[in-house]
Design an enzyme around this catalytic site. Structure first.
Site, PDB file in Angstrom:
ATOM      1  N   HIS A 197      19.652  38.048  29.235  1.00 19.65           N
ATOM      2  CA  HIS A 197      21.018  38.673  29.648  1.00 19.65           C
ATOM      3  C   HIS A 197      21.060  39.868  29.223  1.00 19.65           C
ATOM      4  CE1 HIS A 197      25.554  37.846  29.960  1.00 19.65           C
ATOM      5  NE2 HIS A 197      25.313  38.965  30.413  1.00 19.65           N
ATOM      6  N   ARG A 209      26.939  35.333  36.315  1.00 20.13           N
ATOM      7  CA  ARG A 209      27.228  34.516  35.083  1.00 20.13           C
ATOM      8  C   ARG A 209      26.154  33.230  35.364  1.00 20.13           C
ATOM      9  NH1 ARG A 209      28.278  38.398  32.461  1.00 20.13           N
ATOM     10  NH2 ARG A 209      30.176  38.827  31.516  1.00 20.13           N
TER      11      ARG A 209
HETATM   12  P1  NAP Z   1      34.551  43.557  40.156  1.00 13.37           P
HETATM   13  O1  NAP Z   1      34.591  45.091  40.025  1.00 13.37           O
HETATM   14  O2  NAP Z   1      35.793  42.765  39.517  1.00 13.37           O
HETATM   15  O3  NAP Z   1      33.991  43.078  41.348  1.00 13.37           O
HETATM   16  C1  NAP Z   1      34.037  41.856  41.529  1.00 13.37           C
HETATM   17  C2  NAP Z   1      33.427  41.728  43.232  1.00 13.37           C
HETATM   18  O4  NAP Z   1      33.346  40.010  43.393  1.00 13.37           O
HETATM   19  C3  NAP Z   1      34.673  42.003  44.228  1.00 13.37           C
HETATM   20  O5  NAP Z   1      33.920  42.840  45.112  1.00 13.37           O
HETATM   21  C4  NAP Z   1      35.218  40.793  44.646  1.00 13.37           C
HETATM   22  O6  NAP Z   1      35.926  40.865  45.646  1.00 13.37           O
HETATM   23  C5  NAP Z   1      34.244  39.836  44.620  1.00 13.37           C
HETATM   24  N1  NAP Z   1      34.609  38.601  44.373  1.00 13.37           N
HETATM   25  C6  NAP Z   1      35.157  37.750  43.461  1.00 13.37           C
HETATM   26  N2  NAP Z   1      35.496  36.531  43.657  1.00 13.37           N
HETATM   27  C7  NAP Z   1      34.875  36.423  44.965  1.00 13.37           C
HETATM   28  C8  NAP Z   1      35.031  35.466  45.856  1.00 13.37           C
HETATM   29  N3  NAP Z   1      35.557  33.897  45.487  1.00 13.37           N
HETATM   30  N4  NAP Z   1      34.515  35.173  46.942  1.00 13.37           N
HETATM   31  C9  NAP Z   1      33.670  36.332  47.302  1.00 13.37           C
HETATM   32  N5  NAP Z   1      33.727  37.567  46.511  1.00 13.37           N
HETATM   33  C10 NAP Z   1      34.441  37.498  45.344  1.00 13.37           C
HETATM   34  O7  NAP Z   1      33.266  43.320  38.806  1.00 13.37           O
HETATM   35  P2  NAP Z   1      31.870  44.060  38.618  1.00 13.37           P
HETATM   36  O8  NAP Z   1      32.326  45.186  37.530  1.00 13.37           O
HETATM   37  O9  NAP Z   1      31.321  44.616  39.714  1.00 13.37           O
HETATM   38  O10 NAP Z   1      31.155  42.902  37.731  1.00 13.37           O
HETATM   39  C11 NAP Z   1      30.739  41.733  38.354  1.00 13.37           C
HETATM   40  C12 NAP Z   1      30.192  40.769  37.361  1.00 13.37           C
HETATM   41  O11 NAP Z   1      28.928  40.937  36.840  1.00 13.37           O
HETATM   42  C13 NAP Z   1      31.075  40.623  36.195  1.00 13.37           C
HETATM   43  O12 NAP Z   1      32.168  39.789  36.353  1.00 13.37           O
HETATM   44  C14 NAP Z   1      30.002  39.835  35.107  1.00 13.37           C
HETATM   45  O13 NAP Z   1      30.130  38.505  35.446  1.00 13.37           O
HETATM   46  C15 NAP Z   1      28.451  40.383  35.774  1.00 13.37           C
HETATM   47  N6  NAP Z   1      27.961  41.365  34.979  1.00 13.37           N
HETATM   48  C16 NAP Z   1      26.790  40.811  34.312  1.00 13.37           C
HETATM   49  C17 NAP Z   1      26.105  41.390  33.565  1.00 13.37           C
HETATM   50  C18 NAP Z   1      24.656  41.284  33.153  1.00 13.37           C
HETATM   51  O14 NAP Z   1      23.960  41.885  31.920  1.00 13.37           O
HETATM   52  N7  NAP Z   1      23.817  40.269  33.814  1.00 13.37           N
HETATM   53  C19 NAP Z   1      26.420  43.058  33.158  1.00 13.37           C
HETATM   54  C20 NAP Z   1      27.743  43.430  33.392  1.00 13.37           C
HETATM   55  C21 NAP Z   1      28.380  42.482  34.506  1.00 13.37           C
HETATM   56  P3  NAP Z   1      37.192  41.801  46.335  1.00 13.37           P
HETATM   57  O15 NAP Z   1      36.273  43.307  46.477  1.00 13.37           O
HETATM   58  O16 NAP Z   1      37.026  41.384  47.572  1.00 13.37           O
HETATM   59  O17 NAP Z   1      37.909  41.593  45.350  1.00 13.37           O
END
Ligand code: NAP
Length: 307
Positions: free
Chosen positions: A270, A222
């Protein structure tokens, strides 16, 4: 039993048709045609309606996005779970974007495009993939999919998350204490973290300084995770080589935004991934059926963690 859809209006009719075909017992209402709000059991939304209190029989809020940072979780009723839809189409889109940009940086595509503009024919030494270190911040649904896929190219792969992870072929690091050790080995750093109080501004001058000289950064998380001015300083000083930016704090950026014309920034609007009803529907319906059977749903947001 009714589900209110309140997201991209152009995709509403497709969602409605999918429910009509595969789950006719669930009535779909398309925002703003809510009808009686007390009849709404499920909300599938980018943002909840302001009069949410009137939806007194609401059972689940489904976010039709991978992140839920656009929600003010503190304003949502405690007893209503917030659940994100784990759309395989989003993971596929992010894997494609990450592969495209990691390979482009690895093979110096931005440099060769600049050279072509200048009619310059110069070949630079190739770095074998086995000597290129790719680090992913965030080892969730998306970060893990990207790291698994990048394994096929033979890159050295590293990952960092809040908690310990074990992914075959990937050196995993956890927590703030291990962040410097992780960063010091990342030639290409890819951010796939959710936006929370802890990750806001995490891509800043200190983090860039901890990367090896000549590293590149890809932000797919983000926009508010990146301190724009710190990135410009790190690129202009030559410490960072290149940045690929898919997300910005303000989208679209103003006409004056310095990223538009920066020679070392590759900016995309995006487009890392998008939720498509065709691929997300199965995951949403599966979660609704789980809820109806009293089973645990997938993708439930932990409110205190913020993701
Ligand atoms: P997810 O499954 O919730 O995974 C989040 C990961 O981030 C987990 O491994 C978590 O650690 C880690 N994390 C969270 N807070 C942290 C911190 N303070 N320090 C270190 N690690 C931390 O999310 P996801 O589905 O993979 O998606 C991730 C993000 O990608 C979304 O939230 C969104 O912002 C972004 N995204 C962008 C697009 C785009 O078009 N650019 C599209 C989709 C998503 P743990 O495993 O230890 O809990």
């Amino acid at each position: 039993m009714a589900l209110l859809y309140k997201s991209d209006p152009s995709r509403g009719p497709t969602w409605k048709a999918l429910f009509a075909e595969h789950a006719p017992d669930i009535e779909i209402r398309l925002w703003p045609d809510v009808g009686d709000p007390t009849e709404i059991r499920y909300l599938a939304a980018w943002l909840p309606p302001e009069n949410l209190a009137e939806f007194s029989n609401l059972e689940v809020i489904y976010a039709l996005s991978a992140g839920v940072d656009q929600f003010d979780l503190s304003q949502l009723p405690d007893h209503v779970p917030v659940v994100r839809v784990l759309d395989p189409g989003i993971a596929q889109g992010i894997v494609e974007y990450a592969s495209l940009t990691v390979l482009s940086l690895h093979r110096q595509v931005p440099l060769y495009l600049r050279q072509q503009h200048q009619h310059e024919w110069t070949a630079h030494a190739l770095t074998p993939a086995s000597e290129r270190r790719i680090g992913v911040m965030g080892l969730g649904n998306l970060g893990t999919a990207v790291l698994r896929h990048l394994g096929a190219y033979g890159f050295k792969r590293l990952g960092w998350a809040r908690s310990a992870h074990h992914i075959e072929g990937v050196d995993c690091y956890a927590g703030k204490a291990q962040l410097p050790a992780f960063l010091s080995q990342c030639d290409i750093l890819l951010c796939l973290l959710p936006l929370t109080d802890e990750t806001r501004g995490i891509l800043n001058a200190d983090l860039f300084a901890a990367l090896p000289s000549g590293a590149s950064v890809i932000n797919l998380g983000r926009g508010a995770q990146l301190v724009d001015a710190d990135l410009l300083t790190a690129l202009d000083s030559g410490h960072l080589d290149q940045a690929v930016i898919d997300v910005l704090e303000q989208e679209p950026p103003s006409e004056e935004h310095p990223f538009w014309d920066h020679p070392k920034i590759w900016l995309t609007p995006h487009i890392g991934a998008m939720t498509f009803p065709q691929s997300a529907f199965g995951a949403l319906l599966d979660n609704i059926r789980r809820h109806q059977r009293g089973e645990a749903m997938t993708g439930v947001i932990e409110r205190l963690r913020g993701y």
